[in-house]
Design a protein around this motif. Sequence first.
Motif, PDB file in Angstrom:
ATOM      1  N   LYS A 161     -11.340  -5.070  -5.207  1.00 18.67           N
ATOM      2  CA  LYS A 161     -11.556  -5.454  -6.601  1.00 18.67           C
ATOM      3  C   LYS A 161     -10.377  -4.999  -7.428  1.00 18.67           C
ATOM      4  CE  LYS A 161     -14.109  -1.349  -8.068  1.00 18.67           C
ATOM      5  NZ  LYS A 161     -15.318  -0.830  -8.646  1.00 18.67           N
ATOM      6  N   VAL A 162     -10.100  -5.725  -8.476  1.00 14.61           N
ATOM      7  CA  VAL A 162      -8.998  -5.402  -9.385  1.00 14.61           C
ATOM      8  C   VAL A 162      -9.414  -4.222 -10.262  1.00 14.61           C
ATOM      9  CG1 VAL A 162      -7.578  -6.252 -11.298  1.00 14.61           C
ATOM     10  CG2 VAL A 162      -8.156  -7.782  -9.400  1.00 14.61           C
ATOM     11  N   VAL A 163      -8.565  -3.180 -10.310  1.00 11.14           N
ATOM     12  CA  VAL A 163      -8.826  -2.041 -11.191  1.00 11.14           C
ATOM     13  C   VAL A 163      -7.832  -2.002 -12.350  1.00 11.14           C
ATOM     14  CG1 VAL A 163      -9.992  -0.614  -9.482  1.00 11.14           C
ATOM     15  CG2 VAL A 163      -7.513  -0.462  -9.702  1.00 11.14           C
ATOM     16  N   TYR A 164      -6.719  -2.719 -12.212  1.00 12.79           N
ATOM     17  CA  TYR A 164      -5.747  -2.835 -13.301  1.00 12.79           C
ATOM     18  C   TYR A 164      -4.965  -4.128 -13.107  1.00 12.79           C
ATOM     19  CZ  TYR A 164      -1.539  -2.379 -16.069  1.00 12.79           C
ATOM     20  OH  TYR A 164      -0.529  -2.628 -16.944  1.00 12.79           O
ATOM     21  N   VAL A 208      -1.289 -15.194  -9.569  1.00 17.00           N
ATOM     22  CA  VAL A 208      -2.059 -14.004  -9.935  1.00 17.00           C
ATOM     23  C   VAL A 208      -1.097 -12.953 -10.467  1.00 17.00           C
ATOM     24  CG1 VAL A 208      -3.558 -12.164  -9.070  1.00 17.00           C
ATOM     25  CG2 VAL A 208      -3.790 -14.478  -8.160  1.00 17.00           C
ATOM     26  N   PRO A 209      -1.337 -12.454 -11.681  1.00 17.72           N
ATOM     27  CA  PRO A 209      -0.440 -11.434 -12.234  1.00 17.72           C
ATOM     28  C   PRO A 209      -0.431 -10.176 -11.356  1.00 17.72           C
ATOM     29  CG  PRO A 209      -2.134 -12.067 -13.826  1.00 17.72           C
ATOM     30  CD  PRO A 209      -2.448 -12.756 -12.545  1.00 17.72           C
ATOM     31  N   PRO A 210       0.656  -9.410 -11.403  1.00 18.49           N
ATOM     32  CA  PRO A 210       0.676  -8.149 -10.653  1.00 18.49           C
ATOM     33  C   PRO A 210      -0.524  -7.287 -11.040  1.00 18.49           C
ATOM     34  CG  PRO A 210       2.839  -8.623 -11.565  1.00 18.49           C
ATOM     35  CD  PRO A 210       1.893  -9.629 -12.149  1.00 18.49           C
ATOM     36  N   CYS A 211      -1.189  -6.749 -10.033  1.00 22.07           N
ATOM     37  CA  CYS A 211      -2.373  -5.941 -10.303  1.00 22.07           C
ATOM     38  C   CYS A 211      -2.496  -4.831  -9.268  1.00 22.07           C
ATOM     39  CB  CYS A 211      -3.632  -6.807 -10.312  1.00 22.07           C
ATOM     40  SG  CYS A 211      -3.978  -7.671  -8.773  1.00 22.07           S
ATOM     41  N   VAL A 212      -3.343  -3.871  -9.580  1.00 23.51           N
ATOM     42  CA  VAL A 212      -3.695  -2.807  -8.657  1.00 23.51           C
ATOM     43  C   VAL A 212      -5.133  -3.077  -8.234  1.00 23.51           C
ATOM     44  CG1 VAL A 212      -4.064  -0.332  -8.349  1.00 23.51           C
ATOM     45  CG2 VAL A 212      -2.138  -1.156  -9.731  1.00 23.51           C
ATOM     46  N   MET A 213      -5.355  -3.065  -6.924  1.00 24.19           N
ATOM     47  CA  MET A 213      -6.691  -3.329  -6.405  1.00 24.19           C
ATOM     48  C   MET A 213      -7.177  -2.125  -5.613  1.00 24.19           C
ATOM     49  SD  MET A 213      -6.401  -7.335  -5.305  1.00 24.19           S
ATOM     50  CE  MET A 213      -8.172  -7.596  -5.394  1.00 24.19           C
ATOM     51  N   GLU A 214      -8.490  -1.994  -5.537  1.00 26.39           N
ATOM     52  CA  GLU A 214      -9.123  -0.910  -4.792  1.00 26.39           C
ATOM     53  C   GLU A 214      -9.807  -1.509  -3.563  1.00 26.39           C
ATOM     54  OE1 GLU A 214     -11.554   2.661  -6.479  1.00 26.39           O
ATOM     55  OE2 GLU A 214     -12.940   0.980  -6.169  1.00 26.39           O
ATOM     56  N   LEU A 215      -9.560  -0.917  -2.408  1.00 24.30           N
ATOM     57  CA  LEU A 215     -10.115  -1.409  -1.151  1.00 24.30           C
ATOM     58  C   LEU A 215     -11.371  -0.635  -0.791  1.00 24.30           C
ATOM     59  CD1 LEU A 215      -9.888  -3.137   1.441  1.00 24.30           C
ATOM     60  CD2 LEU A 215      -8.348  -1.383   2.347  1.00 24.30           C
ATOM     61  N   ASP A 216     -12.463  -1.351  -0.573  1.00 25.37           N
ATOM     62  CA  ASP A 216     -13.710  -0.755  -0.109  1.00 25.37           C
ATOM     63  C   ASP A 216     -13.728  -0.897   1.409  1.00 25.37           C
ATOM     64  OD1 ASP A 216     -16.347  -0.345   0.791  1.00 25.37           O
ATOM     65  OD2 ASP A 216     -17.183  -1.011  -1.115  1.00 25.37           O
ATOM     66  N   LEU A 217     -13.573   0.216   2.127  1.00 21.70           N
ATOM     67  CA  LEU A 217     -13.472   0.185   3.586  1.00 21.70           C
ATOM     68  C   LEU A 217     -14.781  -0.212   4.258  1.00 21.70           C
ATOM     69  CD1 LEU A 217     -11.400   3.449   3.997  1.00 21.70           C
ATOM     70  CD2 LEU A 217     -10.581   1.133   4.389  1.00 21.70           C
ATOM     71  N   ILE A 234       0.868  -1.176   0.000  1.00 19.96           N
ATOM     72  CA  ILE A 234       0.000   0.000   0.000  1.00 19.96           C
ATOM     73  C   ILE A 234       0.903   1.223   0.000  1.00 19.96           C
ATOM     74  CG2 ILE A 234      -1.762   1.307   1.236  1.00 19.96           C
ATOM     75  CD1 ILE A 234      -2.614  -1.308   2.575  1.00 19.96           C
ATOM     76  N   ALA A 235       0.747   2.072  -1.007  1.00 17.74           N
ATOM     77  CA  ALA A 235       1.523   3.312  -1.052  1.00 17.74           C
ATOM     78  C   ALA A 235       1.066   4.200   0.097  1.00 17.74           C
ATOM     79  CB  ALA A 235       1.326   4.015  -2.389  1.00 17.74           C
ATOM     80  N   GLU A 236       2.001   4.829   0.771  1.00 18.53           N
ATOM     81  CA  GLU A 236       1.666   5.615   1.956  1.00 18.53           C
ATOM     82  C   GLU A 236       0.632   6.701   1.675  1.00 18.53           C
ATOM     83  OE1 GLU A 236       4.209   7.468   5.520  1.00 18.53           O
ATOM     84  OE2 GLU A 236       5.021   5.702   4.531  1.00 18.53           O
ATOM     85  N   GLN A 237       0.665   7.316   0.488  1.00 21.38           N
ATOM     86  CA  GLN A 237      -0.296   8.371   0.180  1.00 21.38           C
ATOM     87  C   GLN A 237      -1.710   7.818   0.042  1.00 21.38           C
ATOM     88  OE1 GLN A 237       2.238   7.524  -1.776  1.00 21.38           O
ATOM     89  NE2 GLN A 237       1.653   7.384  -3.908  1.00 21.38           N
ATOM     90  N   PHE A 267      -3.955  -0.530  -3.732  1.00 20.20           N
ATOM     91  CA  PHE A 267      -2.776  -1.273  -3.304  1.00 20.20           C
ATOM     92  C   PHE A 267      -2.388  -2.244  -4.402  1.00 20.20           C
ATOM     93  CE2 PHE A 267      -6.432  -3.677  -1.851  1.00 20.20           C
ATOM     94  CZ  PHE A 267      -6.099  -5.008  -2.053  1.00 20.20           C
ATOM     95  N   SER A 268      -1.129  -2.610  -4.428  1.00 24.20           N
ATOM     96  CA  SER A 268      -0.691  -3.589  -5.420  1.00 24.20           C
ATOM     97  C   SER A 268      -0.739  -4.973  -4.785  1.00 24.20           C
ATOM     98  CB  SER A 268       0.714  -3.274  -5.931  1.00 24.20           C
ATOM     99  OG  SER A 268       1.659  -3.440  -4.899  1.00 24.20           O
TER     100      SER A 268
END
Length: 167
Positions: free
Chosen positions: A149-152, A134-143, A115-118, A127-128
Amino acid sequence: HASETVIWEDYDRVTVIPYDGNARKYIGTMENQHLFMTDEKAVMGKIIALESGHDFKEAVTYIDEAEEKISEAYVNHGNVICVYENAGSQSLCVYDENRTRKNVKLPCEYGEITIAEQEGKSEKPLFSYESFSVPPCVMELDLVNASAKVVYSSGKSCDDVCEEKTY
């Protein structure tokens, strides 16, 4: 090199917390409590809370030590996001305002999370994530739902992935 911790509060007040020999990492402030990740009296790590303007002798446990080792933590919109390590793998969870742990389901049980600090302040932090399958991906966290979910996705995973089958 260890030194005191300085926290800038309310754009007009600075809290200086003297170093007392214990390892701590400031992860954020909720209301009037400063939260720190520490391994003080907790080999696997825990989160402690310190009232604004008080000394570490008065700190209280905010999130207890778990069976996994805590490696990252962030305060985010009344929640605490934690990354834990266990047996060479990482897991992600969200502690809500009641300090209830909600585990986030990830694409694979064994993977790496960054998780990038920003992103610690974002309403839907990115977060990556990657693993051997599983291929490297960027995911979005729903708090709210403690889901991701994967966004990229890079679309490229390791060519040498082995599949284990038991009969």
